[in-house]
Design a protein around this motif. Structure first.
Motif, PDB file in Angstrom:
ATOM      1  N   ILE A   2       0.858  -1.184   0.000  1.00 47.84           N
ATOM      2  CA  ILE A   2       0.000   0.000   0.000  1.00 47.84           C
ATOM      3  C   ILE A   2       0.895   1.235   0.000  1.00 47.84           C
ATOM      4  N   TYR A   3       0.792   2.023  -1.037  1.00 41.69           N
ATOM      5  CA  TYR A   3       1.561   3.262  -1.156  1.00 41.69           C
ATOM      6  C   TYR A   3       0.624   4.437  -0.885  1.00 41.69           C
ATOM      7  N   ILE A   4       1.015   5.329  -0.002  1.00 41.10           N
ATOM      8  CA  ILE A   4       0.162   6.467   0.365  1.00 41.10           C
ATOM      9  C   ILE A   4       0.930   7.770   0.168  1.00 41.10           C
ATOM     10  N   GLY A   5       0.274   8.728  -0.478  1.00 37.91           N
ATOM     11  CA  GLY A   5       0.882  10.036  -0.701  1.00 37.91           C
ATOM     12  C   GLY A   5      -0.187  11.070  -1.000  1.00 37.91           C
ATOM     13  N   VAL A   6       0.213  12.159  -1.641  1.00 41.09           N
ATOM     14  CA  VAL A   6      -0.715  13.245  -1.954  1.00 41.09           C
ATOM     15  C   VAL A   6      -0.517  13.698  -3.395  1.00 41.09           C
ATOM     16  N   THR A   7      -1.406  14.584  -3.829  1.00 40.07           N
ATOM     17  CA  THR A   7      -1.317  15.101  -5.189  1.00 40.07           C
ATOM     18  C   THR A   7      -0.450  16.356  -5.201  1.00 40.07           C
ATOM     19  N   TYR A  28       9.670  16.149   0.362  1.00 42.52           N
ATOM     20  CA  TYR A  28       8.436  15.369   0.233  1.00 42.52           C
ATOM     21  C   TYR A  28       8.762  13.875   0.275  1.00 42.52           C
ATOM     22  N   ALA A  29       9.787  13.471  -0.457  1.00 38.54           N
ATOM     23  CA  ALA A  29      10.149  12.057  -0.559  1.00 38.54           C
ATOM     24  C   ALA A  29      10.715  11.496   0.738  1.00 38.54           C
ATOM     25  N   ALA A  30      10.942  12.349   1.729  1.00 34.69           N
ATOM     26  CA  ALA A  30      11.317  11.880   3.065  1.00 34.69           C
ATOM     27  C   ALA A  30      10.076  11.543   3.892  1.00 34.69           C
ATOM     28  N   ASN A  31       8.897  11.905   3.376  1.00 33.27           N
ATOM     29  CA  ASN A  31       7.643  11.692   4.095  1.00 33.27           C
ATOM     30  C   ASN A  31       6.742  10.638   3.453  1.00 33.27           C
ATOM     31  N   PHE A  32       6.769  10.557   2.111  1.00 26.51           N
ATOM     32  CA  PHE A  32       5.855   9.675   1.391  1.00 26.51           C
ATOM     33  C   PHE A  32       6.586   8.934   0.271  1.00 26.51           C
ATOM     34  N   PRO A  33       6.083   7.745  -0.108  1.00 33.00           N
ATOM     35  CA  PRO A  33       6.747   6.954  -1.148  1.00 33.00           C
ATOM     36  C   PRO A  33       6.209   7.180  -2.561  1.00 33.00           C
ATOM     37  N   ILE A  34       5.105   7.932  -2.686  1.00 33.65           N
ATOM     38  CA  ILE A  34       4.533   8.217  -4.007  1.00 33.65           C
ATOM     39  C   ILE A  34       4.040   9.652  -4.051  1.00 33.65           C
ATOM     40  N   VAL A  35       3.872  10.154  -5.287  1.00 31.95           N
ATOM     41  CA  VAL A  35       3.271  11.475  -5.482  1.00 31.95           C
ATOM     42  C   VAL A  35       2.564  11.484  -6.826  1.00 31.95           C
ATOM     43  N   GLU A  36       1.520  12.308  -6.927  1.00 30.44           N
ATOM     44  CA  GLU A  36       0.881  12.539  -8.218  1.00 30.44           C
ATOM     45  C   GLU A  36       1.485  13.782  -8.847  1.00 30.44           C
ATOM     46  N   VAL A  37       1.889  13.670 -10.105  1.00 34.24           N
ATOM     47  CA  VAL A  37       2.441  14.800 -10.850  1.00 34.24           C
ATOM     48  C   VAL A  37       1.296  15.514 -11.551  1.00 34.24           C
ATOM     49  N   ASP A  38       0.986  16.717 -11.101  1.00 30.76           N
ATOM     50  CA  ASP A  38      -0.095  17.501 -11.689  1.00 30.76           C
ATOM     51  C   ASP A  38       0.382  18.405 -12.826  1.00 30.76           C
ATOM     52  N   ALA A  39       1.668  18.767 -12.808  1.00 28.57           N
ATOM     53  CA  ALA A  39       2.187  19.683 -13.826  1.00 28.57           C
ATOM     54  C   ALA A  39       2.000  19.126 -15.231  1.00 28.57           C
ATOM     55  N   SER A  40       2.026  17.801 -15.350  1.00 26.75           N
ATOM     56  CA  SER A  40       1.886  17.161 -16.658  1.00 26.75           C
ATOM     57  C   SER A  40       0.495  17.325 -17.245  1.00 26.75           C
TER      58      SER A  40
END
Length: 280
Positions: A2-7, A28-40
């Motif tokens: 289970i990977y948990i992060g934010v947008t 950010y990567a010190a807190n969560f293992p995934i992120v959503e890339v919105d800039a794209s």
């Protein structure tokens, strides 16, 4: 897993005061293992940006990359490409650094509220899937017709046969421009969950200039997170990896809720980045 992060990573309350924007992804990567890339979503990103983001994150970090708005029908006016084929080719070229580094979780195709269930739109989904080839792609609807009693079973079968990863939503139930939470994985390897909050009043566009800023103004309480803990346990019986992204950040609540959820599930991630102790 289970990977948990934010947008996104630009605007959260997890950074030391005064931290430069260029350093925020590392923190950010010190807190969560995934992120959503919105800039794209807003522009096909140049390779140098993606290469930097890949470099700024640890080896096991994963990106969920949002598809460019011209590919999902959000674009107002003409697309800045000579054809759809050129647009898709440019986007696929831009995401190669994620793939080559092993950090591509999936590409998210989020379609707008006016993208309803009809033959033309089903054909376009097939077109998108064909153009994306072997890239892992997730599909999120914003029109409830896809999950109406008439079409729900067909929609899920279609997603399975076309190899779409289901992007399951928690969001306000506010008419045809919202979808119900459908706890059904369509891919044995990956499932995406996006937590949009439950601000029903602001979900449908209200009057005023700042409606986008308040739409995701919501903080999940403990009872709601417990509800989703049970939902995740059910999904684990259907799919190997689950990606959970909190998008309720109009009031800065996403990161806090994501941390709460990690604790509630008893997860301790290994391989996160080191905390940024020296801002220079």
């Amino acid at each position: 897993m289970i990977y948990i992060g934010v947008t996104g990573w630009g605007d959260h309350n997890i950074y030391p005061k005064g931290m430069a924007a260029r350093d925020k992804l590392k923190e950010y990567a010190a807190n969560f293992p995934i992120v959503e890339v919105d800039a794209s979503f807003y522009a096909v990103q140049p390779a140098r940006n993606v290469e930097k983001w890949v470099k700024d994150t640890p080896p096991d970090f994963l990106f969920v990359v949002k598809a460019y708005q011209g590919m999902t029908g959000h674009q107002r006016g003409d697309i800045p490409f000579s054809s759809k084929e050129e647009m898709f080719a440019a986007f696929k070229e831009s995401i190669l650094p994620y793939k080559e580094s092993g950090k591509l979780g999936m590409i998210l195709f989020q379609f707008p509220p006016w993208f309803d269930c009809n033959k033309e739109n089903v054909a376009y989904l097939r077109y998108c899937r064909e153009k994306m080839g072997q890239f892992p792609v997730a599909l999120e609807f914003r029109n409830q017709s896809w999950f109406s009693a008439k079409f729900r079973s067909q929609t899920l079968r279609f997603m399975e046969s076309e190899r779409w990863i289901h992007s399951i939503c928690d969001e306000p139930q506010a008419g045809e421009g919202s979808v119900p939470t459908v706890l059904k994985a369509t891919n044995e390897e990956k499932t995406l969950v996006r937590m949009h909050g439950r601000n029903t009043a602001a979900w449908v566009k209200p009057n005023g200039k700042n409606w986008r800023e308040v739409r995701y103004l919501y903080r999940y309480n403990q009872e709601e997170l417990l509800e989703w803990k049970n939902n995740i346990l059910k999904l684990q019986e259907q799919t190997k990896d689950i990606y959970v992204l909190f998008n309720n950040n109009s009031g800065g609540d996403a990161a806090g809720n994501a941390k709460d959820f990690i604790q509630l599930l008893g997860i301790e991630y290994k391989g996160l980045a080191a905390k940024q102790l020296d801002l220079f």
